[in-house]
Design a protein around this motif. Sequence first.
Motif, mmCIF file in Angstrom:
data_model
loop_
_atom_site.group_PDB
_atom_site.id
_atom_site.type_symbol
_atom_site.label_atom_id
_atom_site.label_comp_id
_atom_site.label_asym_id
_atom_site.label_seq_id
_atom_site.Cartn_x
_atom_site.Cartn_y
_atom_site.Cartn_z
ATOM 1 N N TRP A 138 -35.559 28.106 54.806
ATOM 2 C CA TRP A 138 -36.403 27.567 53.684
ATOM 3 C C TRP A 138 -37.181 28.884 52.985
ATOM 4 O O TRP A 138 -37.913 28.288 51.977
ATOM 5 N N ILE A 139 -37.117 30.185 53.398
ATOM 6 C CA ILE A 139 -37.942 31.041 52.877
ATOM 7 C C ILE A 139 -37.470 31.815 51.868
ATOM 8 O O ILE A 139 -38.154 32.284 50.766
ATOM 9 N N ASN A 140 -36.324 32.457 52.108
ATOM 10 C CA ASN A 140 -35.820 33.538 51.358
ATOM 11 C C ASN A 140 -34.734 33.341 50.436
ATOM 12 O O ASN A 140 -33.675 33.093 50.754
ATOM 13 N N PRO A 141 -34.903 33.298 48.913
ATOM 14 C CA PRO A 141 -34.134 32.723 48.189
ATOM 15 C C PRO A 141 -32.958 33.853 47.887
ATOM 16 O O PRO A 141 -32.000 33.362 47.418
ATOM 17 N N GLY A 142 -33.202 34.981 48.442
ATOM 18 C CA GLY A 142 -32.257 36.024 48.185
ATOM 19 C C GLY A 142 -31.103 36.210 49.421
ATOM 20 O O GLY A 142 -30.285 37.071 49.225
ATOM 21 N N ALA A 143 -31.483 35.565 50.532
ATOM 22 C CA ALA A 143 -30.496 35.522 51.641
ATOM 23 C C ALA A 143 -29.165 34.878 51.240
ATOM 24 O O ALA A 143 -28.989 33.906 50.462
ATOM 25 N N PRO A 144 -28.298 35.222 51.840
ATOM 26 C CA PRO A 144 -26.974 34.541 51.606
ATOM 27 C C PRO A 144 -26.875 33.067 52.317
ATOM 28 O O PRO A 144 -27.729 32.973 53.278
ATOM 29 N N THR A 145 -26.107 32.355 51.654
ATOM 30 C CA THR A 145 -26.081 31.008 51.966
ATOM 31 C C THR A 145 -24.804 30.389 52.199
ATOM 32 O O THR A 145 -23.866 31.209 52.045
#
Length: 224
Positions: free
Chosen positions: A217-224
């Motif tokens: 929910w928090i980090n838009p830069g993390a791998p998805t």
Amino acid sequence: MTPPEPWAHLPFFRDGYPRIKATLAAETRPVLPPEEQRFAALDLCPPDAVRVVILGQDPYPTPGHAHGLAFSTEADVRPLPRSLGNIFKEMQDDLGACPPNGDLRFWARQGVLLLNTSLSVPAGDANAHAKLGWSTLTRQVIADLSRTPRAFVLWGKPAQGFARYIHTPEGGRAGDHLILTSAHPSPLSARRGFFGSRPFSSVNNWLTEKGAPPINWINPGAPT
């Protein structure tokens, strides 16, 4: 604008959308979001990818804010719309952090369908398209997604009114879905039960218990 292909099987696009499209074409006021973004939530979340549904009401009526996903804004919007600010306050209390800006498209890429119950609004006139017929699409999307267990997050009475369209999954039980209800994050109601409801950890706990990865929910830069 053509309907998103993965959702084109819904009867709405044949029976209801042509009339709405004609009405919008005749609208003399600017309509938000821009036409090419009107189905952005559905474009980013084909049915098979949806894990969580969060229902909003209608797009932000301030030009430059809405981009087709409920509660989400363009990244440069400051200050945040008040409802989104309250969502981030609750997330801070629930998870200890919140995103750096209001662009929530990274949620959608993880299977969080941020669907407004009305997909258009005249600039400066909130809820003016609430009775245009968009709610038929919302009902059909929810019913279609009910075929398999999913998390449904319903904030406020208008969203909770769509709970009746959440059906028992095929071959399952009504309790197979996670259905979270609380007050709306609007400043008018957030203190009546939205704050303290901890929806983000609740969804992630449910997903984890099912053996699915949690939502970042928090980090838009993390791998998805």
